[in-house]
Scaffold this active site. Structure first.
Site: not given
Length: 185
Positions: A38, A88
């Site tokens: 990700s 993230k």
């Protein structure tokens, strides 16, 4: 005999200092192994990331953070669920406008106080605020400082890279159909 007492005292002092240092490191630093894609290309599966614990007030847009995110995106009030650390990038802070596609209100609605919007760099493979909405700032464990290259820590190479290195093949991608299924992160 005096030197023996002095040596024992010095050993006790050194052990106490080592214990205090280790306690500080455990409270100030977090080490995370990246599993998903990700955050590629910045962080790849097998990368070790060193994070430093920071107060939510010190977060800035663009910071890469380590988040203790429950798989459902929800935890009992006032608690976080350990074991689901993810990496993230902070996209919006409290009071900023929600980016397009983020759950929790229409585009332009403000990010609630005590929350941050986190997104993966590789949005096609990322489960983030677009799926869970803004996450509580309390779930942010720390800010990623750097990749770790520590002796004795083996970095896991993605299977594609190992196969290419052996065969000397060059990768050509024409679309999403060529990407092997990977767990979303």
């Amino acid at each position: 005999m005096t030197w023996l007492i002095a040596a024992a005292a010095m050993t006790v002092v050194l052990l106490a200092a080592a214990r205090a240092t280790l306690t500080w490191v455990r409270r100030a630093v977090v080490l995370v192994l990246v599993h998903g894609r990700s955050m590629s290309p910045a962080y790849l599966p097998g990368d070790w990331v060193v994070g430093r614990r920071v107060a939510a007030a010190r977060l800035r847009r663009g910071d890469v953070v380590i988040v203790d995110m429950p798989p459902t995106g929800r935890a009992p009030e006032g608690h976080t669920l350990l074991g689901r650390l993810t990496i993230k990038r902070v996209a919006a802070l409290p009071g900023d406008a929600l980016p397009a596609g983020v759950l929790g209100g229409g585009p332009g609605a403000p990010v609630p106080a005590g929350h941050v919007v986190v997104l993966g760099d590789n949005q096609a493979l990322s489960t983030d605020s677009r799926h869970h909405g803004p996450v509580p700032s309390a779930w942010v464990v720390g800010r990623a400082v750097r990749k770790a290259h520590l002796p004795g820590m083996r970095t896991v190479q993605p299977r594609d890279a190992t196969r290419k290195r052996r065969s000397g093949a060059v990768e050509h991608r024409s679309g999403a159909g060529n990407e092997p299924a990977a767990p979303s992160d």
